[in-house]
Scaffold this motif. Structure first.
Motif, PDB file in Angstrom:
ATOM      1  N   LYS A 239       0.814  -1.211   0.000  1.00 29.00           N
ATOM      2  CA  LYS A 239       0.000   0.000   0.000  1.00 29.00           C
ATOM      3  C   LYS A 239       0.850   1.264   0.000  1.00 29.00           C
ATOM      4  O   LYS A 239       0.364   2.338  -0.370  1.00 29.00           O
ATOM      5  N   THR A 240       2.103   1.132   0.422  1.00 29.80           N
ATOM      6  CA  THR A 240       2.950   2.323   0.502  1.00 29.80           C
ATOM      7  C   THR A 240       3.238   2.906  -0.885  1.00 29.80           C
ATOM      8  O   THR A 240       3.654   4.053  -0.990  1.00 29.80           O
ATOM      9  N   VAL A 241       3.019   2.112  -1.941  1.00 32.09           N
ATOM     10  CA  VAL A 241       3.231   2.621  -3.300  1.00 32.09           C
ATOM     11  C   VAL A 241       2.277   3.781  -3.599  1.00 32.09           C
ATOM     12  O   VAL A 241       2.568   4.646  -4.433  1.00 32.09           O
ATOM     13  N   TYR A 242       1.147   3.811  -2.893  1.00 31.63           N
ATOM     14  CA  TYR A 242       0.204   4.910  -3.076  1.00 31.63           C
ATOM     15  C   TYR A 242       0.798   6.247  -2.636  1.00 31.63           C
ATOM     16  O   TYR A 242       0.356   7.304  -3.085  1.00 31.63           O
ATOM     17  N   PHE A 243       1.774   6.179  -1.740  1.00 27.33           N
ATOM     18  CA  PHE A 243       2.243   7.392  -1.077  1.00 27.33           C
ATOM     19  C   PHE A 243       3.595   7.872  -1.606  1.00 27.33           C
ATOM     20  O   PHE A 243       4.380   8.472  -0.892  1.00 27.33           O
ATOM     21  N   GLN A 244       3.846   7.612  -2.887  1.00 27.43           N
ATOM     22  CA  GLN A 244       5.025   8.186  -3.519  1.00 27.43           C
ATOM     23  C   GLN A 244       4.861   9.702  -3.622  1.00 27.43           C
ATOM     24  O   GLN A 244       3.749  10.220  -3.655  1.00 27.43           O
ATOM     25  N   ALA A 245       5.989  10.396  -3.695  1.00 29.84           N
ATOM     26  CA  ALA A 245       5.970  11.858  -3.701  1.00 29.84           C
ATOM     27  C   ALA A 245       5.045  12.412  -4.782  1.00 29.84           C
ATOM     28  O   ALA A 245       5.118  11.999  -5.945  1.00 29.84           O
ATOM     29  N   LEU A 246       4.172  13.317  -4.382  1.00 27.35           N
ATOM     30  CA  LEU A 246       3.247  14.063  -5.247  1.00 27.35           C
ATOM     31  C   LEU A 246       2.176  13.186  -5.906  1.00 27.35           C
ATOM     32  O   LEU A 246       1.521  13.613  -6.858  1.00 27.35           O
ATOM     33  N   SER A 247       1.993  11.979  -5.376  1.00 25.92           N
ATOM     34  CA  SER A 247       0.881  11.153  -5.846  1.00 25.92           C
ATOM     35  C   SER A 247      -0.441  11.839  -5.529  1.00 25.92           C
ATOM     36  O   SER A 247      -0.579  12.532  -4.517  1.00 25.92           O
ATOM     37  N   GLN A 248      -1.420  11.649  -6.399  1.00 27.70           N
ATOM     38  CA  GLN A 248      -2.735  12.254  -6.222  1.00 27.70           C
ATOM     39  C   GLN A 248      -3.714  11.171  -5.771  1.00 27.70           C
ATOM     40  O   GLN A 248      -3.929  10.183  -6.482  1.00 27.70           O
ATOM     41  N   LEU A 249      -4.290  11.378  -4.590  1.00 31.37           N
ATOM     42  CA  LEU A 249      -5.052  10.325  -3.936  1.00 31.37           C
ATOM     43  C   LEU A 249      -6.476  10.753  -3.601  1.00 31.37           C
ATOM     44  O   LEU A 249      -6.757  11.936  -3.404  1.00 31.37           O
ATOM     45  N   GLN A 250      -7.344   9.743  -3.525  1.00 26.88           N
ATOM     46  CA  GLN A 250      -8.682   9.916  -2.976  1.00 26.88           C
ATOM     47  C   GLN A 250      -8.673   9.215  -1.621  1.00 26.88           C
ATOM     48  O   GLN A 250      -8.392   8.017  -1.528  1.00 26.88           O
ATOM     49  N   ILE A 251      -8.947   9.971  -0.580  1.00 24.54           N
ATOM     50  CA  ILE A 251      -8.749   9.481   0.775  1.00 24.54           C
ATOM     51  C   ILE A 251     -10.071   9.468   1.544  1.00 24.54           C
ATOM     52  O   ILE A 251     -10.805  10.457   1.549  1.00 24.54           O
ATOM     53  N   GLU A 252     -10.355   8.336   2.191  1.00 19.68           N
ATOM     54  CA  GLU A 252     -11.418   8.310   3.198  1.00 19.68           C
ATOM     55  C   GLU A 252     -10.718   8.400   4.546  1.00 19.68           C
ATOM     56  O   GLU A 252      -9.979   7.499   4.938  1.00 19.68           O
ATOM     57  N   GLU A 253     -10.924   9.497   5.219  1.00 21.10           N
ATOM     58  CA  GLU A 253     -10.133   9.811   6.407  1.00 21.10           C
ATOM     59  C   GLU A 253     -10.984   9.826   7.663  1.00 21.10           C
ATOM     60  O   GLU A 253     -12.181  10.123   7.627  1.00 21.10           O
ATOM     61  N   SER A 254     -10.321   9.515   8.762  1.00 22.03           N
ATOM     62  CA  SER A 254     -10.922   9.725  10.073  1.00 22.03           C
ATOM     63  C   SER A 254     -10.265  10.980  10.635  1.00 22.03           C
ATOM     64  O   SER A 254      -9.147  10.928  11.142  1.00 22.03           O
ATOM     65  N   TYR A 255     -10.966  12.088  10.483  1.00 22.70           N
ATOM     66  CA  TYR A 255     -10.398  13.388  10.845  1.00 22.70           C
ATOM     67  C   TYR A 255     -10.969  13.857  12.178  1.00 22.70           C
ATOM     68  O   TYR A 255     -12.182  13.889  12.377  1.00 22.70           O
ATOM     69  N   ARG A 256     -10.055  14.197  13.085  1.00 14.62           N
ATOM     70  CA  ARG A 256     -10.468  14.679  14.398  1.00 14.62           C
ATOM     71  C   ARG A 256      -9.836  16.046  14.644  1.00 14.62           C
ATOM     72  O   ARG A 256      -8.613  16.142  14.763  1.00 14.62           O
ATOM     73  N   PRO A 257     -10.654  17.069  14.695  1.00 14.27           N
ATOM     74  CA  PRO A 257     -10.123  18.422  14.929  1.00 14.27           C
ATOM     75  C   PRO A 257      -9.270  18.470  16.193  1.00 14.27           C
ATOM     76  O   PRO A 257      -9.505  17.736  17.151  1.00 14.27           O
ATOM     77  N   ASN A 258      -8.275  19.331  16.161  1.00 14.35           N
ATOM     78  CA  ASN A 258      -7.366  19.557  17.290  1.00 14.35           C
ATOM     79  C   ASN A 258      -6.364  18.424  17.507  1.00 14.35           C
ATOM     80  O   ASN A 258      -5.626  18.435  18.499  1.00 14.35           O
ATOM     81  N   GLN A 259      -6.333  17.449  16.601  1.00 12.79           N
ATOM     82  CA  GLN A 259      -5.296  16.433  16.641  1.00 12.79           C
ATOM     83  C   GLN A 259      -4.296  16.692  15.525  1.00 12.79           C
ATOM     84  O   GLN A 259      -4.658  17.191  14.461  1.00 12.79           O
ATOM     85  N   SER A 260      -3.037  16.336  15.772  1.00 16.52           N
ATOM     86  CA  SER A 260      -2.001  16.583  14.769  1.00 16.52           C
ATOM     87  C   SER A 260      -1.889  15.449  13.757  1.00 16.52           C
ATOM     88  O   SER A 260      -1.424  15.654  12.636  1.00 16.52           O
ATOM     89  N   LEU A 261      -2.296  14.254  14.128  1.00 17.35           N
ATOM     90  CA  LEU A 261      -2.231  13.101  13.235  1.00 17.35           C
ATOM     91  C   LEU A 261      -3.613  12.489  13.076  1.00 17.35           C
ATOM     92  O   LEU A 261      -4.321  12.281  14.066  1.00 17.35           O
TER      93      LEU A 261
END
Length: 239
Positions: free
Chosen positions: A48-70
């Motif tokens: 899966k790390t191949v998705y994260f090559q430099a400047l790759s363009q991704l569609q992300i389903e994220e678990s986003y929590r405000p006020n967290q850094s990660l």
């Protein structure tokens, strides 16, 4: 909160033994850092790390929590599949260089769809283009618009450009004044889009000198800006 977002990978670093931290510039939230826990532990995860090559363009389903850094990624897939950006050695050198600069200068955790669309479109242009030796010069010059220090495109007939003020001037102003070949190239680049880049004919020495000037311009206007470590690689490849 699960949400969908589009992102462009700026950097990735290994964290602890098996985790990966990926920094992206996203369409909805600006700069976001994600942690991928245990992704390096198994072969399946490592693929899966191949998705994260430099400047790759991704569609992300994220678990986003405000006020967290990660934040975490629930699912990811390519939003645009590059044909040559990561396989062509010359384009790869440009990608490495630009990703290092973008990771350095993009800090804001807020939406800027204009900047996101600019990056996405420019990178897709590079992926499809066969004449691209000057791409990074125009990319950086146009990037200054979104960073707040775009050169003023007035008084272009004046014989000097002041790197500190970002303006054309009638008289020289010490170490900040640009003239000669760098000035001529700056004026030409300010007036064109990517699809006209093939009209710019310069040699490796001219390209390198103009790039050094541009990086100095960034340094003057961005606190803490440092020349990228990948600059030497870029210069070697295009020498």
């Amino acid at each position: 909160m699960l949400t969908k977002n589009n992102g462009i990978v700026l950097s990735k670093i290994k964290y602890k033994d098996y985790d990966l931290i990926v920094k992206c510039y996203t369409q909805q939230r600006g700069v976001v850092s994600y942690i991928l826990r245990g992704v390096l532990k198994s072969k399946k995860g490592q693929t899966k790390t191949v998705y994260f090559q430099a400047l790759s363009q991704l569609q992300i389903e994220e678990s986003y929590r405000p006020n967290q850094s990660l934040h975490s990624i629930r699912e990811v897939k390519p939003n645009y599949i590059y044909k040559s950006l990561h396989t062509n050695i010359y384009k790869s050198a440009i990608v490495l260089f630009l990703s290092e600069i973008l990771s350095n200068v993009l800090k804001e955790e807020e939406k800027n769809t204009g900047l996101f669309d600019y990056m996405r479109t420019a990178l897709q242009y590079l992926d499809n283009e066969e004449q691209y030796a000057n791409f990074h010069l125009l990319f950086l010059l146009k990037l200054t618009r979104y960073l707040g220090f775009q050169p003023e495109n007035i008084n272009k007939d004046y014989p000097y450009f002041n790197l500190e003020s970002g303006t054309f001037e009638a008289l020289a102003n010490g170490v900040y004044s640009v003239s000669g070949e760098n000035l001529t190239l700056l004026k030409r680049l300010l007036g064109i889009n990517f699809d006209s880049l093939n009209t710019i004919k310069i040699n490796a020495k001219q390209r390198q000198e103009f790039l050094n000037m541009l990086l100095y311009y960034f340094e003057l206007h961005l606190g803490g800006f440092k020349k990228p470590k990948s600059l030497q690689v870029l210069n070697d490849v295009f020498h």
